[in-house]
Scaffold this active site. Structure first.
Site, mmCIF file in Angstrom:
data_model
loop_
_atom_site.group_PDB
_atom_site.id
_atom_site.type_symbol
_atom_site.label_atom_id
_atom_site.label_comp_id
_atom_site.label_asym_id
_atom_site.label_seq_id
_atom_site.Cartn_x
_atom_site.Cartn_y
_atom_site.Cartn_z
ATOM 1 N N GLU A 36 -2.012 -0.032 5.218
ATOM 2 C CA GLU A 36 -1.253 -0.045 6.472
ATOM 3 C C GLU A 36 -2.071 0.305 7.703
ATOM 4 O OE1 GLU A 36 2.995 1.893 7.887
ATOM 5 O OE2 GLU A 36 2.018 2.556 6.057
ATOM 6 N N GLY A 40 -4.923 6.900 8.139
ATOM 7 C CA GLY A 40 -3.710 7.544 7.622
ATOM 8 C C GLY A 40 -2.741 8.033 8.687
ATOM 9 N N CYS A 42 -2.360 11.084 9.836
ATOM 10 C CA CYS A 42 -2.915 12.068 10.766
ATOM 11 C C CYS A 42 -3.330 11.427 12.091
ATOM 12 C CB CYS A 42 -4.107 12.757 10.103
ATOM 13 S SG CYS A 42 -4.938 13.917 11.169
ATOM 14 N N LYS A 51 -0.726 15.295 19.572
ATOM 15 C CA LYS A 51 -1.482 16.147 20.506
ATOM 16 C C LYS A 51 -1.713 15.411 21.824
ATOM 17 C CE LYS A 51 -1.219 18.632 17.093
ATOM 18 N NZ LYS A 51 -0.186 18.098 16.249
ATOM 19 N N ILE A 199 6.307 20.220 12.807
ATOM 20 C CA ILE A 199 6.592 18.894 13.375
ATOM 21 C C ILE A 199 7.800 18.965 14.308
ATOM 22 C CG2 ILE A 199 7.337 16.526 12.821
ATOM 23 C CD1 ILE A 199 5.604 16.664 10.305
ATOM 24 N N GLU A 202 7.004 21.008 17.560
ATOM 25 C CA GLU A 202 6.095 20.316 18.490
ATOM 26 C C GLU A 202 6.853 19.247 19.280
ATOM 27 O OE1 GLU A 202 2.437 18.903 16.755
ATOM 28 O OE2 GLU A 202 1.792 20.924 16.212
ATOM 29 N N ASP A 326 -1.775 15.419 1.029
ATOM 30 C CA ASP A 326 -0.322 15.644 1.021
ATOM 31 C C ASP A 326 0.312 15.307 -0.320
ATOM 32 O OD1 ASP A 326 -0.530 16.381 3.649
ATOM 33 O OD2 ASP A 326 0.780 14.808 4.442
ATOM 34 N N HIS A 460 -17.096 38.401 27.192
ATOM 35 C CA HIS A 460 -16.106 38.720 28.230
ATOM 36 C C HIS A 460 -16.325 37.808 29.426
ATOM 37 C CE1 HIS A 460 -13.449 41.094 30.750
ATOM 38 N NE2 HIS A 460 -14.377 41.013 31.701
HETATM 39 C C1 LIG Z 1 4.093 14.270 13.441
HETATM 40 C C2 LIG Z 1 3.040 14.930 12.590
HETATM 41 C C3 LIG Z 1 2.148 15.821 13.145
HETATM 42 C C4 LIG Z 1 1.173 16.409 12.372
HETATM 43 N N1 LIG Z 1 0.304 17.290 12.955
HETATM 44 C C5 LIG Z 1 -0.635 17.882 12.197
HETATM 45 C C6 LIG Z 1 -1.564 18.787 12.786
HETATM 46 O O1 LIG Z 1 -1.532 19.046 13.984
HETATM 47 N N2 LIG Z 1 -2.503 19.344 11.988
HETATM 48 C C7 LIG Z 1 -2.559 19.081 10.644
HETATM 49 O O2 LIG Z 1 -3.432 19.617 9.964
HETATM 50 N N3 LIG Z 1 -1.701 18.219 10.063
HETATM 51 C C8 LIG Z 1 -0.747 17.625 10.804
HETATM 52 N N4 LIG Z 1 0.108 16.738 10.220
HETATM 53 C C9 LIG Z 1 -0.020 16.486 8.772
HETATM 54 C C10 LIG Z 1 -1.147 15.490 8.491
HETATM 55 O O3 LIG Z 1 -0.906 14.292 9.183
HETATM 56 C C11 LIG Z 1 -1.239 15.244 6.994
HETATM 57 O O4 LIG Z 1 -1.386 16.480 6.340
HETATM 58 C C12 LIG Z 1 -2.421 14.357 6.655
HETATM 59 O O5 LIG Z 1 -2.317 13.101 7.274
HETATM 60 C C13 LIG Z 1 -2.515 14.182 5.142
HETATM 61 O O6 LIG Z 1 -3.606 13.383 4.842
HETATM 62 P P1 LIG Z 1 -3.643 12.503 3.520
HETATM 63 O O7 LIG Z 1 -4.995 11.896 3.471
HETATM 64 O O8 LIG Z 1 -3.189 13.289 2.373
HETATM 65 O O9 LIG Z 1 -2.527 11.375 3.721
HETATM 66 P P2 LIG Z 1 -2.145 10.376 4.898
HETATM 67 O O10 LIG Z 1 -2.769 10.727 6.165
HETATM 68 O O11 LIG Z 1 -0.665 10.251 4.833
HETATM 69 O O12 LIG Z 1 -2.793 9.003 4.422
HETATM 70 C C14 LIG Z 1 -2.359 8.338 3.278
HETATM 71 C C15 LIG Z 1 -2.715 6.882 3.403
HETATM 72 O O13 LIG Z 1 -2.495 6.249 2.156
HETATM 73 C C16 LIG Z 1 -2.007 4.943 2.389
HETATM 74 N N5 LIG Z 1 -1.328 4.514 1.165
HETATM 75 C C17 LIG Z 1 -0.239 5.061 0.601
HETATM 76 N N6 LIG Z 1 0.065 4.424 -0.552
HETATM 77 C C18 LIG Z 1 -0.850 3.451 -0.704
HETATM 78 C C19 LIG Z 1 -1.062 2.455 -1.703
HETATM 79 N N7 LIG Z 1 -0.277 2.355 -2.770
HETATM 80 N N8 LIG Z 1 -2.101 1.612 -1.539
HETATM 81 C C20 LIG Z 1 -2.904 1.698 -0.461
HETATM 82 N N9 LIG Z 1 -2.756 2.615 0.500
HETATM 83 C C21 LIG Z 1 -1.741 3.493 0.383
HETATM 84 C C22 LIG Z 1 -1.090 5.118 3.588
HETATM 85 O O14 LIG Z 1 -0.888 3.891 4.265
HETATM 86 C C23 LIG Z 1 -1.872 6.124 4.418
HETATM 87 O O15 LIG Z 1 -2.699 5.504 5.359
HETATM 88 C C24 LIG Z 1 1.083 16.105 10.991
HETATM 89 C C25 LIG Z 1 1.960 15.187 10.413
HETATM 90 C C26 LIG Z 1 2.925 14.603 11.201
HETATM 91 C C27 LIG Z 1 3.851 13.611 10.576
#
Ligand SMILES: Cc1cc2nc3c(=O)[nH]c(=O)nc-3n(C[C@H](O)[C@H](O)[C@H](O)COP(=O)(O)OP(=O)(O)OC[C@H]3O[C@@H](n4cnc5c(N)ncnc54)[C@H](O)[C@@H]3O)c2cc1C
Length: 481
Positions: A36, A40, A42, A51, A199, A202, A326, A460
């Site tokens: 997609e 991801g 983030c 932010k 979330i 914010e 996650d 300071h």
């Molecule tokens: C609104 C919001 C604000 C946030 N703010 C913060 C913050 O300030 N600080 C912080 O630390 N965290 C924040 N987070 C959390 C952070 O975004 C997640 O913890 C982080 O993105 C997790 O990373 P990840 O690599 O596990 O998964 P993701 O970033 O979710 O990436 C997973 C990827 O896998 C892909 N995918 C899924 N299934 C498949 C498949 N079957 N085949 C191919 N691709 C696939 C998806 O398309 C996606 O791109 C926030 C989240 C949200 C929703």
């Protein structure tokens, strides 16, 4: 074989793309599958675009308070919503383009499509069912597509998606998730936010600063329920002053929809029912792991409460299959995903001295106004764990830099083990604390004691001086308060 790799990573969020880079650095032939958006949630729909919105809100706030700094602005400062959202989306595009560049630089193959595990060392990639996010920076020309791919090690980093409460499911129009909340077409006049975790709060902070009438409904007794109770109460007072309405120990039981508004039925603390009508509602009741349709059941990969079960190094119960980020459980934070990625890959590569994840040392930051940041045990959790504690506090109002910045509302709190002097936790609320917390994270990682912190010289005038003062206060030695 062209389609055979040492490591294949499913998902290119902060977990996935960092795992890919580390694997490539260690000489492993690596591919990453994404369906997609590179980078991801983030970079596209989470940490970074929020932010960007919050920065616009912060600048609006400063402009509205320019008088406090001796400045006169001609005319009124008004948000141009389309431009505010456009800036945020442009930044998301820049971020996903950046990950494309990093994959190319590190010679990681990108496979575009939806991956499913068919064996412990095999995935099948099919055409993605999700349309690519707009805007998505152009994919590298040599990106691979549908097919069967094998790897000695497969890392699942499929992330998470919004959780929905039965009967109060987001519809994208009146009830938003973070996806819609990030790209409003027009500013609602009133907004109900269900859930006051990072979330929810914010978004509440962003919309309130933009002039929206915001009500937050939280089922637990404090906002930002994982934070130290005192810090949370301090933040709530600031939100109250800003005109945010917050109902604690209250539960949305039902939502009725009209053409252009919702009415939420809310059970309040005293058991009474009240209704709240708002133009829009954000459902911010948490996220759940993307564990479906990726072949977990057929391979017998264990899951628990919607997440894949792993050990401290990302290993699942099936040899050769790993999970990070996650999808591997809380805390669902980008920096946790990144660190888990490095640990997992270094273990796969057989590096010595790889340390298992220590969840107590993962900082948490919330970028509302005022900001909140913490690491380690809250005072209550430290006591629950059987520690006798010493607690230090220092108020922003007694710090010269905070006063000079016009940001004198906040607090730094430190929690020590009375017996050993070990720093158990640090908690902050106020301007820029999300940048300050790292000092305490390093301290905790080095198992620092109060004495070492007291011997450290802080520059300071800085906000960071309050960190030392808080430590001094825990031992009755604060100098400036
Ligand atoms: C609104 C919001 C604000 C946030 N703010 C913060 C913050 O300030 N600080 C912080 O630390 N965290 C924040 N987070 C959390 C952070 O975004 C997640 O913890 C982080 O993105 C997790 O990373 P990840 O690599 O596990 O998964 P993701 O970033 O979710 O990436 C997973 C990827 O896998 C892909 N995918 C899924 N299934 C498949 C498949 N079957 N085949 C191919 N691709 C696939 C998806 O398309 C996606 O791109 C926030 C989240 C949200 C929703």
């Amino acid at each position: 074989m062209a389609n055979a790799y040492d490591v294949i990573i499913i998902g290119s969020g902060p977990g996935g793309y960092i795992a890919a880079i580390r694997a490539a650095q260690l000489g492993l032939k690596t591919a990453i599958v994404e369906r997609e958006h590179l980078a991801g949630i983030c970079s596209n729909w989470g940490c970074i675009p929020t932010k960007a919105l919050l920065r616009s809100a912060e600048i609006l706030h400063f402009a509205e308070h320019a008088k406090n700094y001796g400045l006169t602005l001609e005319g009124t400062v008004k948000p141009d919503l389309k431009a505010v959202v456009g800036r945020s989306r442009g930044i998301a595009e820049r971020m996903n383009g950046g990950v494309g560049f990093l994959m190319k630089k590190n010679k990681v193959d990108i496979i575009w499509g939806e991956a499913k595990l068919t064996k412990a060392n095999e995935i099948v990639v099919t055409k993605t069912t999700k349309p690519p996010m707009q805007p998505q920076a152009p994919l590298p020309k040599n990106a691979l597509g549908e097919g069967t791919y094998t790897a000695k090690h497969i890392v699942i980093a499929t992330g998470a998606r919004p959780r929905a409460l039965p009967g109060i499911e987001p519809d994208g129009k009146l009830i938003w998730t973070y996806f819609e909340a990030l790209v409003p077409q027009e500013m609602p006049k009133s907004l109900l936010v269900m859930g006051s975790g990072a979330i929810g709060i914010e978004f509440a902070s962003f919309y309130r600063t933009m002039g929206v009438d915001v009500t937050v409904v939280e089922v637990l007794p404090q906002v930002m329920p994982v934070e130290d109770a005192e810090i949370s109460a301090f933040a709530k007072k600031q939100f109250d002053k800003q005109g945010m309405k917050i109902l604690l120990e209250a539960k949305v039981t039902k939502v009725e929809k009209a053409a252009n508004s919702i009415t939420a039925h809310v059970q309040t603390k005293d058991g009474k029912m009240q209704t709240i009508t708002a133009d829009r509602m954000i459902s911010a009741v948490g996220v759940q792991g993307n564990i479906e349709n990726i072949g977990l059941e057929a391979l017998g990969i264990k899951t628990e409460r919607g997440c894949i079960v792993i050990d401290g190094y990302g290993k699942t119960n099936v040899p050769g299959v790993y999970a990070i980020g996650d999808v591997a459980g809380p805390p669902m934070l980008a920096h946790k995903a990144e660190h888990e990625a490095v640990i997992c890959i270094e273990k796969i590569a057989g590096l010595p001295n790889v340390h298992a994840m220590d969840k107590l040392k993962i900082p948490g930051c919330t970028y509302c106004n005022p900001q909140v940041a913490s690491v380690g045990l809250t005072e209550a959790k430290a006591k629950e764990a059987g520690f006798e504690v010493r607690v230090g506090r220092f108020p922003f109002v007694a710090n010269g830099k905070a006063i000079a910045l016009g940001e004198d509302q906040g607090m730094v709190k430190t929690v020590f083990d009375k017996k050993t002097g070990q720093l158990l936790g640090a908690h902050m609320v106020g301007a820029e604390v999300t940048e300050l917390i790292q000092g305490f994270v390093v301290a905790m990682n080095l198992e620092t004691t109060e004495e070492e912190l007291m011997h450290t010289i802080f520059p300071h005038p800085t906000l960071s001086e309050m960190m030392k003062e808080s430590v001094l206060d825990a031992y009755g030695r604060a100098l400036n308060a």
